[in-house]
Design a protein around this motif. Structure first.
Motif, PDB file in Angstrom:
ATOM      1  N   GLU A  84      27.957  61.309  90.868  1.00  0.00           N
ATOM      2  CA  GLU A  84      26.559  61.329  90.564  1.00  0.00           C
ATOM      3  C   GLU A  84      26.037  62.419  90.934  1.00  0.00           C
ATOM      4  O   GLU A  84      25.054  62.884  90.466  1.00  0.00           O
ATOM      5  N   GLU A  85      26.666  63.495  91.681  1.00  0.00           N
ATOM      6  CA  GLU A  85      26.471  64.373  92.366  1.00  0.00           C
ATOM      7  C   GLU A  85      26.670  66.131  91.335  1.00  0.00           C
ATOM      8  O   GLU A  85      26.725  66.631  91.970  1.00  0.00           O
ATOM      9  N   ALA A  86      27.807  65.111  90.334  1.00  0.00           N
ATOM     10  CA  ALA A  86      28.811  66.331  89.796  1.00  0.00           C
ATOM     11  C   ALA A  86      26.657  67.227  88.854  1.00  0.00           C
ATOM     12  O   ALA A  86      26.693  66.974  88.190  1.00  0.00           O
ATOM     13  N   ASP A  87      27.782  68.462  89.283  1.00  0.00           N
ATOM     14  CA  ASP A  87      26.931  69.735  88.114  1.00  0.00           C
ATOM     15  C   ASP A  87      27.804  71.086  88.156  1.00  0.00           C
ATOM     16  O   ASP A  87      27.605  72.061  88.887  1.00  0.00           O
ATOM     17  N   ILE A  88      28.826  70.804  86.626  1.00  0.00           N
ATOM     18  CA  ILE A  88      29.593  72.112  86.740  1.00  0.00           C
ATOM     19  C   ILE A  88      28.909  73.857  86.790  1.00  0.00           C
ATOM     20  O   ILE A  88      29.907  74.862  87.474  1.00  0.00           O
ATOM     21  N   GLY A  89      27.925  73.425  86.211  1.00  0.00           N
ATOM     22  CA  GLY A  89      26.826  74.703  86.181  1.00  0.00           C
ATOM     23  C   GLY A  89      26.379  74.841  87.256  1.00  0.00           C
ATOM     24  O   GLY A  89      26.834  76.562  87.201  1.00  0.00           O
ATOM     25  N   ALA A  90      26.279  74.423  88.018  1.00  0.00           N
ATOM     26  CA  ALA A  90      26.216  75.136  89.411  1.00  0.00           C
ATOM     27  C   ALA A  90      26.899  74.960  91.070  1.00  0.00           C
ATOM     28  O   ALA A  90      27.484  74.937  91.695  1.00  0.00           O
ATOM     29  N   GLY A  91      29.037  74.915  90.222  1.00  0.00           N
ATOM     30  CA  GLY A  91      29.818  74.737  90.669  1.00  0.00           C
ATOM     31  C   GLY A  91      29.783  73.795  91.446  1.00  0.00           C
ATOM     32  O   GLY A  91      30.804  73.369  92.803  1.00  0.00           O
ATOM     33  N   ARG A  92      29.504  72.094  91.233  1.00  0.00           N
ATOM     34  CA  ARG A  92      29.777  70.982  92.172  1.00  0.00           C
ATOM     35  C   ARG A  92      31.041  69.942  90.943  1.00  0.00           C
ATOM     36  O   ARG A  92      30.281  69.394  89.833  1.00  0.00           O
ATOM     37  N   LEU A  93      32.331  70.219  90.993  1.00  0.00           N
ATOM     38  CA  LEU A  93      33.059  69.465  90.593  1.00  0.00           C
ATOM     39  C   LEU A  93      32.813  67.800  91.451  1.00  0.00           C
ATOM     40  O   LEU A  93      33.286  67.898  92.336  1.00  0.00           O
ATOM     41  N   SER A  94      33.191  67.339  90.371  1.00  0.00           N
ATOM     42  CA  SER A  94      33.208  65.685  91.258  1.00  0.00           C
ATOM     43  C   SER A  94      34.862  65.647  91.222  1.00  0.00           C
ATOM     44  O   SER A  94      35.586  66.436  90.109  1.00  0.00           O
ATOM     45  N   VAL A  95      34.594  64.339  92.114  1.00  0.00           N
ATOM     46  CA  VAL A  95      36.588  64.175  92.376  1.00  0.00           C
ATOM     47  C   VAL A  95      37.275  63.115  91.687  1.00  0.00           C
ATOM     48  O   VAL A  95      37.993  62.732  91.013  1.00  0.00           O
ATOM     49  N   LEU A  96      35.659  62.708  90.691  1.00  0.00           N
ATOM     50  CA  LEU A  96      36.390  61.597  89.421  1.00  0.00           C
ATOM     51  C   LEU A  96      37.274  63.007  87.786  1.00  0.00           C
ATOM     52  O   LEU A  96      37.074  62.133  86.690  1.00  0.00           O
ATOM     53  N   THR A  97      37.900  64.114  88.631  1.00  0.00           N
ATOM     54  CA  THR A  97      38.683  65.021  86.892  1.00  0.00           C
ATOM     55  C   THR A  97      39.864  65.393  87.830  1.00  0.00           C
ATOM     56  O   THR A  97      40.217  65.133  88.534  1.00  0.00           O
ATOM     57  N   PRO A  98      40.662  65.299  86.616  1.00  0.00           N
ATOM     58  CA  PRO A  98      41.765  65.824  87.287  1.00  0.00           C
ATOM     59  C   PRO A  98      42.594  67.171  88.340  1.00  0.00           C
ATOM     60  O   PRO A  98      42.828  67.290  89.064  1.00  0.00           O
ATOM     61  N   VAL A  99      41.136  67.842  88.166  1.00  0.00           N
ATOM     62  CA  VAL A  99      41.258  69.149  89.229  1.00  0.00           C
ATOM     63  C   VAL A  99      40.849  68.187  90.556  1.00  0.00           C
ATOM     64  O   VAL A  99      40.910  68.665  91.351  1.00  0.00           O
ATOM     65  N   GLY A 100      39.353  67.987  90.493  1.00  0.00           N
ATOM     66  CA  GLY A 100      39.208  67.421  91.471  1.00  0.00           C
ATOM     67  C   GLY A 100      40.511  66.645  92.979  1.00  0.00           C
ATOM     68  O   GLY A 100      40.098  66.240  93.686  1.00  0.00           O
ATOM     69  N   VAL A 101      40.674  65.491  91.526  1.00  0.00           N
ATOM     70  CA  VAL A 101      41.965  64.571  92.354  1.00  0.00           C
ATOM     71  C   VAL A 101      42.797  65.724  92.608  1.00  0.00           C
ATOM     72  O   VAL A 101      43.559  65.613  93.936  1.00  0.00           O
ATOM     73  N   ALA A 102      43.387  66.666  91.986  1.00  0.00           N
ATOM     74  CA  ALA A 102      44.084  67.439  92.834  1.00  0.00           C
ATOM     75  C   ALA A 102      44.283  68.170  94.047  1.00  0.00           C
ATOM     76  O   ALA A 102      44.648  68.318  94.947  1.00  0.00           O
TER      77      ALA A 102
END
Length: 138
Positions: A84-102
């Protein structure tokens, strides 16, 4: 490439508070995002639970991390956040992405390799970890 032919995954550490919320997130996401939810659950299963005071230098929720993608050689800096805090344009990566989990639970210098949904291996190396800055409501 199969999971068994991957390099051994590095030891990871997760704070008790992050563990509880991430485990609930993995459960909640199982139907909508099964591959990522399974990856997160697997990572949590192997994580060592630590106290927040011992988490210095560990990628945790709300940490800012710089990592190098081995495929491109590029470095990226992101803050690891809940969906709910994710905003890739602002550099906030969701932990519910493969990179976030990794990234969760790694320390500077550690590399992790995993199989992407397309069946190809991907690996990331943590270059820098800045302390977590928790939002006021967290």
């Amino acid at each position: 490439m199969s999971r068994s032919s991957l390099p051994k995954r590095p030891e990871i550490h997760v704070t008790a508070g992050d563990y509880d919320r991430l485990a609930a997130l993995a459960d909640a996401a199982a139907d909508a995002f099964p591959a990522v939810a399974d990856f997160l659950a697997d990572e949590l299963d192997r994580a060592q639970i630590i106290e927040a005071a011992a988490a210095k230098g560990v990628v945790q929720m709300h940490s800012t991390v710089t990592y190098r993608d081995a495929a491109s050689g590029e470095e990226h800096t992101v803050t690891l956040v809940y969906p709910e805090e994710a905003d890739i344009g602002a550099g906030r990566l969701s932990v519910l992405t493969p990179v976030g989990v990794a990234l969760i639970g790694l320390r500077k210098g550690q590399t992790i390799t995993w199989i992407t949904p397309s069946g190809k291996p991907r690996n990331l190396t943590v270059m820098r970890v800045e302390p977590a800055v928790r939002p006021a409501a967290a």
